[in-house]
Write a protein that holds these residues in place. Structure first.
Motif, PDB file in Angstrom:
ATOM      1  N   SER A  92     -19.789 -14.832  14.831  1.00 24.43           N
ATOM      2  CA  SER A  92     -20.919 -15.231  14.010  1.00 24.43           C
ATOM      3  C   SER A  92     -21.535 -16.465  14.653  1.00 24.43           C
ATOM      4  O   SER A  92     -20.845 -17.425  14.969  1.00 24.43           O
ATOM      5  N   ASP A  93     -22.832 -16.440  14.855  1.00 25.73           N
ATOM      6  CA  ASP A  93     -23.545 -17.569  15.455  1.00 25.73           C
ATOM      7  C   ASP A  93     -24.709 -17.932  14.543  1.00 25.73           C
ATOM      8  O   ASP A  93     -25.694 -17.215  14.457  1.00 25.73           O
ATOM      9  N   GLU A  94     -24.558 -19.049  13.865  1.00 35.42           N
ATOM     10  CA  GLU A  94     -25.602 -19.490  12.949  1.00 35.42           C
ATOM     11  C   GLU A  94     -26.440 -20.607  13.553  1.00 35.42           C
ATOM     12  O   GLU A  94     -27.350 -21.116  12.907  1.00 35.42           O
ATOM     13  N   GLY A  95     -26.170 -21.002  14.796  1.00 35.50           N
ATOM     14  CA  GLY A  95     -26.865 -22.126  15.409  1.00 35.50           C
ATOM     15  C   GLY A  95     -28.163 -21.764  16.094  1.00 35.50           C
ATOM     16  O   GLY A  95     -28.925 -22.647  16.486  1.00 35.50           O
ATOM     17  N   GLY A  96     -28.451 -20.499  16.261  1.00 35.76           N
ATOM     18  CA  GLY A  96     -29.667 -20.075  16.951  1.00 35.76           C
ATOM     19  C   GLY A  96     -30.846 -20.006  16.003  1.00 35.76           C
ATOM     20  O   GLY A  96     -30.776 -20.416  14.837  1.00 35.76           O
ATOM     21  N   TRP A  97     -31.933 -19.477  16.476  1.00 36.37           N
ATOM     22  CA  TRP A  97     -33.137 -19.380  15.650  1.00 36.37           C
ATOM     23  C   TRP A  97     -33.007 -18.306  14.570  1.00 36.37           C
ATOM     24  O   TRP A  97     -33.769 -18.275  13.619  1.00 36.37           O
ATOM     25  N   ARG A  98     -32.004 -17.426  14.744  1.00 39.97           N
ATOM     26  CA  ARG A  98     -31.660 -16.488  13.684  1.00 39.97           C
ATOM     27  C   ARG A  98     -30.163 -16.253  13.719  1.00 39.97           C
ATOM     28  O   ARG A  98     -29.526 -16.340  14.773  1.00 39.97           O
ATOM     29  N   LYS A  99     -29.621 -15.963  12.600  1.00 39.35           N
ATOM     30  CA  LYS A  99     -28.186 -15.736  12.491  1.00 39.35           C
ATOM     31  C   LYS A  99     -27.812 -14.411  13.166  1.00 39.35           C
ATOM     32  O   LYS A  99     -28.475 -13.400  12.973  1.00 39.35           O
ATOM     33  N   VAL A 100     -26.768 -14.451  13.984  1.00 44.72           N
ATOM     34  CA  VAL A 100     -26.282 -13.253  14.655  1.00 44.72           C
ATOM     35  C   VAL A 100     -24.825 -13.055  14.279  1.00 44.72           C
ATOM     36  O   VAL A 100     -24.014 -13.976  14.409  1.00 44.72           O
ATOM     37  N   GLU A 101     -24.505 -11.870  13.811  1.00 40.15           N
ATOM     38  CA  GLU A 101     -23.120 -11.542  13.465  1.00 40.15           C
ATOM     39  C   GLU A 101     -22.771 -10.178  14.042  1.00 40.15           C
ATOM     40  O   GLU A 101     -23.593  -9.272  14.037  1.00 40.15           O
ATOM     41  N   ARG A 102     -21.568 -10.075  14.527  1.00 38.38           N
ATOM     42  CA  ARG A 102     -21.047  -8.800  15.006  1.00 38.38           C
ATOM     43  C   ARG A 102     -19.621  -8.654  14.494  1.00 38.38           C
ATOM     44  O   ARG A 102     -18.816  -9.578  14.619  1.00 38.38           O
TER      45      ARG A 102
END
Length: 109
Positions: free
Chosen positions: A43-53
């Motif tokens: 889970s990456d919440e630090g970018g311009w949009r949240k990305v989860e796999r």
């Protein structure tokens, strides 16, 4: 009125099979896990949009072989269609129009 082209049967058959192979490959890739190799989820919440796999179990050897077989066939058909002798008969803007017409022909139109 749009120009109609008299495409050879083998070119039409090649384009139709190309549509079918691409549809089959797309459907297969949508069903498979997101990663070929087994990987943990993230889970990456630090970018311009949240990305989860979610965790990925990876693809089986059979799944990898099926994808490779479809990709190889897709390449063969794309080369066949794009280098067909018919294209030597059509020139200039008509060639672009004819290629677009061929792509729109068949079930994927």
């Amino acid at each position: 009125m749009a120009t109609t082209y008299d495409f050879p049967d083998d070119l039409l058959a090649g384009q139709e099979e190309l549509h079918q192979v691409r549809a089959e490959l797309s459907a297969l890739l949508k069903r498979l896990p997101w990663s070929v190799e087994p990987l943990d989820g993230f889970s990456d919440e630090g970018g311009w949009r949240k990305v989860e796999r979610p965790a990925s179990p990876g693809w089986s050897a059979d799944e990898q072989a099926k994808v490779e077989k479809l990709r190889q066939r897709e390449r063969e058909l794309a080369v066949f269609v794009s280098t067909h002798r018919y294209w030597a008969e059509v020139t200039g803007p008509d060639r672009v129009d004819a290629r677009a017409g061929l792509k729109r022909s068949g079930p994927a139109a």
